[in-house]
Design an enzyme around this catalytic site. Structure first.
Site, short mmCIF file in Angstrom:
data_model
loop_
_atom_site.label_atom_id
_atom_site.label_comp_id
_atom_site.label_asym_id
_atom_site.label_seq_id
_atom_site.Cartn_x
_atom_site.Cartn_y
_atom_site.Cartn_z
N HIS A 221 -9.54 1.14 4.76
CA HIS A 221 -8.28 1.36 5.48
C HIS A 221 -8.55 2.30 6.66
O HIS A 221 -9.34 3.23 6.55
CB HIS A 221 -7.23 1.95 4.54
N GLY B 68 2.21 2.06 10.80
CA GLY B 68 3.16 3.16 10.66
C GLY B 68 3.83 3.56 11.96
O GLY B 68 4.48 4.61 12.03
N GLU C 113 -5.63 -5.15 10.44
CA GLU C 113 -4.61 -4.13 10.67
C GLU C 113 -4.90 -3.42 11.99
O GLU C 113 -5.70 -2.47 12.02
CB GLU C 113 -4.64 -3.10 9.53
N GLU D 221 -6.98 4.68 7.80
CA GLU D 221 -6.75 6.12 7.53
C GLU D 221 -7.97 6.72 6.84
O GLU D 221 -8.30 7.90 7.08
CB GLU D 221 -5.47 6.28 6.68
N ASN E 75 0.87 -1.18 0.00
CA ASN E 75 0.00 0.00 0.00
C ASN E 75 0.90 1.23 0.00
O ASN E 75 1.51 1.56 1.01
CB ASN E 75 -0.89 -0.02 1.25
N SER F 157 3.16 -2.28 10.46
CA SER F 157 4.61 -2.33 10.68
C SER F 157 5.21 -3.71 10.39
O SER F 157 6.16 -4.13 11.04
CB SER F 157 4.96 -1.87 12.10
N LYS G 129 0.11 4.27 -0.25
CA LYS G 129 -0.51 5.46 0.37
C LYS G 129 -0.26 6.70 -0.51
O LYS G 129 -0.17 6.57 -1.72
CB LYS G 129 0.00 5.67 1.80
#
Ligand code: PEP
Length: 251
Positions: free
Chosen positions: A96, A174, A168, A98, A9, A214, A11
């Site tokens: 996702h 991250g 996730e 985010e 991904n 991560s 991003k």
């Protein structure tokens, strides 16, 4: 046998030229290393058509990171599932964390996106996962169950068979704080059990469940060694071809 997969991904990283260069580097690297799993890269919308040309004839499959919750029309700035599919992309990341957190994508918006992706021939990579406070409150299982019920358990078994799940934990994305292999396995087994309760044991057994958060070249192998971890959704480490190739080799 369910599909094993490593998906990157990107991003909101890489200019078009940088993205084409990264896809080219990855394609070249994978000529030396035949992947034993499905390899997917999810790129920004504007990269899709160009990257599709670069990876043609390679084992790399293409994904978008998102699609609109509307089919078409006066939605300035949006990109529909049909448009994504027309670039050659086969997958679409949906849900996702985010997108949920920064763009307020709730269960019903995500339900629409999943349906539109499927109607347009895209396979959703549907992300679920709890935030740190939810894990601390020991409600992480209920959170992912609610996310599944809210946005994908409306699907028929035939539709659900097109969906890849990505667990996730938001606290791991991250942050460098990876879930331990035991934490990942525990949640993946719970997710598979939840899918079995809804769609039956065979569908659950065939469902690909990726771990994301991560995951990197150093820890991928021990995460993937778990029986219910079918691969990874990789953010930061997918931006460097050698690291991404090491993760692919670990699967
Ligand atoms: C992600 O964005 O899906 C992700 C897992 O990111 P990272 O690998 O950087 O934690």
């Amino acid at each position: 046998m369910r599909t094993k997969m490593v998906a990157g991904n990107w991003k909101m990283n890489k200019t078009l030229q940088e993205g084409v260069a990264l896809a080219t580097e990855l394609k070249e690297a994978l000529k030396q290393q035949t992947p034993k799993c499905e390899v997917v890269i999810a790129t920004p919308f504007i990269h899709l058509a160009s990257v599709a040309q670069v990876i043609e004839g390679s084992p790399i499959r293409l994904a978008a990171e998102n699609c609109a919750d509307k089919a078409q029309g006066a939605y300035t700035g949006e990109v529909s599932a049909a448009m994504v599919r027309s670039t050659g992309a086969e997958y679409c990341i949906i849900g996702h964390s985010e997108r949920r957190a920064y763009y307020h994508e709730d269960y019903s918006i995500l339900r629409e996106k999943v349906l539109l992706a499927l109607e347009n021939g895209l396979k959703p990579i549907f992300c679920i996962g709890e935030v740190k406070e939810e894990r601390e409150a020991n409600i992480h299982e209920q959170v992912v169950k609610d996310q599944l019920e809210g946005s994908v358990f409306n699907l028929t078994a035939e539709q659900f068979a097109q969906v890849t799940l990505a667990y996730e934990p938001v606290w791991a994305i991250g942050t460098g704080l990876t879930a331990t292999p035991a934490q990942a396995q525990e949640m993946h087994a719970f997710i598979r059990k939840t899918v079995a309760e809804k769609y039956g044991a065979q569908v659950a057994d065939d469902t690909t469940i990726l771990y994301g958060g991560s995951c990197n070249a150093k820890n991928a192998a021990e995460l993937f060694a778990n029986p219910d971890v079918d691969g990874g959704l990789i953010g930061g480490a997918s931006l460097k071809a050698p690291d991404f190739c090491t993760i692919i080799a670990a699967r």
